[in-house]
Design an enzyme around this catalytic site. Sequence first.
Site, short mmCIF file in Angstrom:
data_model
loop_
_atom_site.label_atom_id
_atom_site.label_comp_id
_atom_site.label_asym_id
_atom_site.label_seq_id
_atom_site.Cartn_x
_atom_site.Cartn_y
_atom_site.Cartn_z
N GLU A 1 10.06 4.79 14.60
CA GLU A 1 11.34 4.15 14.94
C GLU A 1 11.49 2.87 14.11
O GLU A 1 12.58 2.60 13.58
CB GLU A 1 11.40 3.81 16.44
CG GLU A 1 11.57 5.02 17.36
CD GLU A 1 10.30 5.83 17.54
OE1 GLU A 1 9.20 5.29 17.27
OE2 GLU A 1 10.39 7.01 17.94
N GLU B 1 0.84 -1.19 0.00
CA GLU B 1 0.00 0.00 0.00
C GLU B 1 0.88 1.25 0.00
O GLU B 1 1.56 1.53 0.96
CB GLU B 1 -0.94 -0.15 1.18
CG GLU B 1 -1.61 1.03 1.81
CD GLU B 1 -1.93 2.20 0.94
OE1 GLU B 1 -2.04 2.05 -0.30
OE2 GLU B 1 -2.07 3.29 1.47
#
Lengths: 374, 402
Positions: free
Chosen positions: B389, B244
């Site tokens: 992160e 996506e």
Amino acid sequence: MNFDYTEEQIALQDTLRRFYARDYGFEHRRAMSKSADGFDRAAWATFADFGILALPFPEDFGGLNGNAVDTMLVMEMLGRGLALEPYLSSVVLCGGLIRDAGSAAQKEALLPAIAGGELMFAFAHNEAGSRYALDHVATRATPAGGGWTLDGAKAVVLAAPSAGKFIVSAREGLGLSLFLVDAGAPGLSLRSYPTQDGARAGDLRLDGVQVAADALIGGACGALPLIERAVDYANAALCAEAVGIMAALNEVTLEYLKTRKQFGTPIGKFQALQHRMADMVIATEQARSMATLAAVRADSTDAAERSRSVAAAKAYVLQSARLVGQQAVQLHGGMGVTDELNVGHYFKRLTMIGLTFGDVDYHLGRFSDTLLAA
Amino acid sequence: MDLNFTPEEQAFRAEVCAFLREQLPPEIARKVHDGKRLAKDDFVRWQKILHAKGWGASSWPVAHGGTGWSAVQQHIFDEECADAGAPMQLPFGLKMVAPVIMAFGNPAQQARFLPRIVDGTDWWCQGYSEPGSGSDLASLKTRAVRDGDHYVINGQKTWNTLGQYADWIFCLVRTSTEGRQQEGISFLLIDMKTPGITVRPIIMMDGEHEINEVWFEDVRVPIENRVGEENKGWTYAKFLLGHERTGIAGVGRSKRELKKLKTIACRESSAGRPLIEDPRFRDRIAQVEMELMALEITNLRVISAEGEKKRAPGPEASILKIKGSEIQQILTELQMQALGHYALPYLHESLDPDWSGDAAMPAYEGDAGPLSGHYFNVRKTTIYGGSNEIQKNIISQMILGL
Ligand SMILES: Cc1cc2nc3c(=O)[nH]c(=O)nc-3n(C[C@H](O)[C@H](O)[C@H](O)COP(=O)(O)OP(=O)(O)OC[C@H]3O[C@@H](n4cnc5c(N)ncnc54)[C@H](O)[C@@H]3O)c2cc1C
Ligand SMILES: Cc1cc2nc3c(=O)[nH]c(=O)nc-3n(C[C@H](O)[C@H](O)[C@H](O)COP(=O)(O)OP(=O)(O)OC[C@H]3O[C@@H](n4cnc5c(N)ncnc54)[C@H](O)[C@@H]3O)c2cc1C
């Protein structure tokens, strides 16, 4: 040079720390925030017993003669405890104004009542279009029958719903004056609401509110320097509160890094997070230094030095607060964005401190402008 | 090098704009522009309108009932929809489960589920995360044990976005505890009405109910609701994560919010002058606008490379996710900051669509109420969908080979 607290100051700090640990846990705070008052009246009475409501007032009026460093110490603990109680409005701001500019009769009548916890105050100064400018007051004071008539509107008056009296700023001719106004005065109306951090505030309308001659605090038309001093004092106090919150956030975040496991290891083993946590601790220590500077200079008789230091401190502390608050949420992952955890509530309070009596741009601007004058 | 859209693409944009002018219900657009709370029905109604036009699934191939649009067309469509104030088409059905069903589901599953996604009948939610398995998704523990022609599910999913409205949930479940943990996961489609499922709200720090816990207690799921092979679910989930691309950057929505920020900065005053004239605040707007300009081009570069099939989808999606989420956060932060002390009131009723202001607070505009809450809410964007992160780990490991 001496950065140590006195024995009395350490004792006070311990008392407050114990109070928050034992009697004002996070769930208690949540319940108080949802109560009608939006804060804990019993805690307020306890504060009176501790003497902190009398802290910054002269001994002659039942006070403890505390200085801005004492106030800083209290505010830091209130920050850690995520206090909802309107200490800033009632004691620091309004109490401070009465202490600095009130007549002997006003001090006699009001300071002991504040110190005893019976009377709470709110400072009605901000207006809708003022943003953070302190001299931008459209509320009018018109002399009438030996006293004045007040007309205007005040925006986001902190702690307004609990106030028995307001200190209202108003313009008469070219100057600003400060008036004592009873919360029940005819012509005064309040639209109160909760604030994002769980406390209370309100918008005030004054439609032909009559005040007598003895309602004036300080001289007529000369209040701007008083307001500037009081708000500097409040900003120094807010810096300390922010430092208390940052220290608390660092503690809970550090604990989380040590206990939350992903990939079979505590997440605190990931260097990216270690460095982030180190940055948060560095930012908090630097902010603590600036808050200390602000507290010491808040008592300075040199207005230029005072406001320059407080502006620098507030701008700097807010930058640190933004980093620490945002990263504390981030490092908690999904838990960080919930209502359940205290982290989000600390973050919301820090964020609101950043929008109270001047945001980071406002104070950076104030400080930056002093470079031209130098 | 040519940064212009082709005449065909420009004509397409005009067609989308005309459609939005005629068909987007103004009361829904108003809510979106004013940051109000959207009801389930707002999302569903808009999906049905799009479906009626044949535009229900802009990222699907025609064979499955999609538009077959190019990546650039999808980008144009997303941008114009966002600008007009269309509700976001939620990704869970259209962009998350559907591609997996198309690629790995059998024809019966495709015929059963896909039409009901594109026409707005079924509301899907995503059941991946668990309390102990967030960033480390492969450690998930929700158990699926075979019992005849059913799986029996026990366990807990969490953070399920808008699961309170869902008809179906797609789940990663553990079907084996042997070998590598990635190799014991299966991909199941579960009817939310099945006995044994309990949905519990999680309130976010803005006070809103947007996410949930979903508990499974002896929930019986027919084997036929498994997509693909048993114990291959991780492969399908990873296919999805890398698949996506368009829309992940949220460029359209951020452009709309940037416009709104400028409107607020013109309206709010700072010591008697419009806030936008304060160079300190204006620079902040300029800074985020530059970020967004760069992201828009980065997004288009990624999209066109993919469109021309020059490259398979790669970890560049991480760049789009990181920058897109940061920009969204800064925009809400500046919108809040622009309000000055009027960022403090918490007027929960201001999220209601018919709330347009309060007579006792004439300076407090109808669209001011939700802004601080939005800032608190969008802290989520750097956490969900693979935290930033984790995205940086992907960049350092997959792109940089560290
Ligand atoms: C101007 C100058 C003067 C100096 N003077 C002296 C001197 O007088 N006496 C003396 O003994 N030395 C001196 N040094 C040497 C200095 O102490 C070393 O440069 C320093 O310790 C870094 O070592 P390095 O250059 O080998 O870099 P490296 O250790 O190879 O580091 C390279 C990079 O990797 C990072 N890095 C390394 N390990 C880690 C880790 N575990 N986690 C995260 N990041 C890591 C470093 O921060 C750096 O960015 C001087 C250096 C400079 C530049
Ligand atoms: C509003 C919201 C909606 C969501 N919607 C859904 C949904 O619909 N369906 C669903 O399945 N899930 C959903 N999620 C869950 C989301 O995917 C997880 O929150 C996310 O994966 C992070 O997991 P965690 O919350 O357990 O945090 P943790 O994984 O515990 O992470 C805590 C912190 O550690 C950091 N960290 C973890 N591992 C590393 C590493 N190796 N290196 C460096 N840093 C690391 C993280 O970045 C974070 O800062 C949603 C989350 C939110 C907040």
